[in-house]
Design an enzyme around this catalytic site. Structure first.
Site, PDB file in Angstrom:
ATOM      1  N   HIS A 127     -25.402  17.848  33.055  1.00  0.00           N
ATOM      2  CA  HIS A 127     -26.491  17.712  33.087  1.00  0.00           C
ATOM      3  C   HIS A 127     -27.099  17.675  33.298  1.00  0.00           C
ATOM      4  CE1 HIS A 127     -25.423  12.733  31.701  1.00  0.00           C
ATOM      5  NE2 HIS A 127     -24.384  14.031  31.781  1.00  0.00           N
ATOM      6  N   GLU A 178     -30.246  17.851  35.328  1.00  0.00           N
ATOM      7  CA  GLU A 178     -29.833  17.588  36.478  1.00  0.00           C
ATOM      8  C   GLU A 178     -29.376  17.554  37.953  1.00  0.00           C
ATOM      9  OE1 GLU A 178     -30.293  15.504  34.286  1.00  0.00           O
ATOM     10  OE2 GLU A 178     -30.574  13.302  34.825  1.00  0.00           O
ATOM     11  N   CYS A 233     -29.247   9.504  34.987  1.00  0.00           N
ATOM     12  CA  CYS A 233     -28.030   8.733  34.907  1.00  0.00           C
ATOM     13  C   CYS A 233     -27.661   8.062  36.069  1.00  0.00           C
ATOM     14  CB  CYS A 233     -27.158   8.788  33.448  1.00  0.00           C
ATOM     15  SG  CYS A 233     -26.305  10.201  33.559  1.00  0.00           S
ATOM     16  N   CYS A 243     -26.217  11.307  37.438  1.00  0.00           N
ATOM     17  CA  CYS A 243     -27.141  12.193  38.108  1.00  0.00           C
ATOM     18  C   CYS A 243     -28.265  11.269  39.164  1.00  0.00           C
ATOM     19  CB  CYS A 243     -27.967  12.461  37.095  1.00  0.00           C
ATOM     20  SG  CYS A 243     -27.788  13.748  35.508  1.00  0.00           S
TER      21      CYS A 243
END
Length: 159
Positions: A45, A47, A75, A78
């Protein structure tokens, strides 16, 4: 946030969900975009990739005073990484009503169970970030069903 939007557009061009992240630590900037499809890696991801880049470059995992700008509400994974990295502030664009962990579904950052609290600013360029995600998923729906890479013709699933 505009830089994060541009990174998200790059992710979409490569077939990844358009999420971009810009992490500022002191006078250093670390940029990343979703790369789950490109790598393939379920933890890639935007992040997480930005946090990893900063920690590797700076030589330490504590990112005290850092601000992370991301196009979509993070999410749970993260959000947990941000708490673990001790970032100071999260700024995000649109909410994620299906998996957001900054207030939409869960709120990791306000939980009494975590040992570090992150300042959260939501809704920055919300319309633009939501439009970008909406356009991406609409295009996917219009393209019809797609088989995962391991289920294409001549391929078998390995369990």
């Amino acid at each position: 946030m505009r830089r994060a939007l541009a990174l998200a557009a790059d992710a979409a061009r490569d077939g990844d969900v358009p999420v971009g992240a810009v992490l500022m630590v002191g006078n250093r900037t670390f940029c990343a975009r979703n790369e789950k499809e490109r790598r393939p890696d379920p933890t890639a991801h935007a992040e997480v990739l930005a946090l990893r880049s900063a920690a590797a470059t700076l030589g330490h995992w504590r990112l005290d005073g850092a601000s992370l700008y991301v196009t979509k509400e993070p999410c749970v994974m993260c959000a947990g990484a941000m708490v673990a990295a001790r970032i100071e502030r999260l700024v995000f664009g649109c909410r994620d009503p299906k998996g957001g962990a900054a207030g939409s579904v869960l709120d990791v950052f306000r939980s009494a169970a975590v040992n570090h609290h992150v300042i959260v600013v939501a809704g920055v360029l919300e319309a633009e970030t939501a439009q970008q995600l909406g356009d991406f998923f609409a295009a996917r729906r219009n393209a019809g069903p797609q088989l995962p890479a391991d289920e294409g013709p001549g391929r078998t699933n390995v369990l």
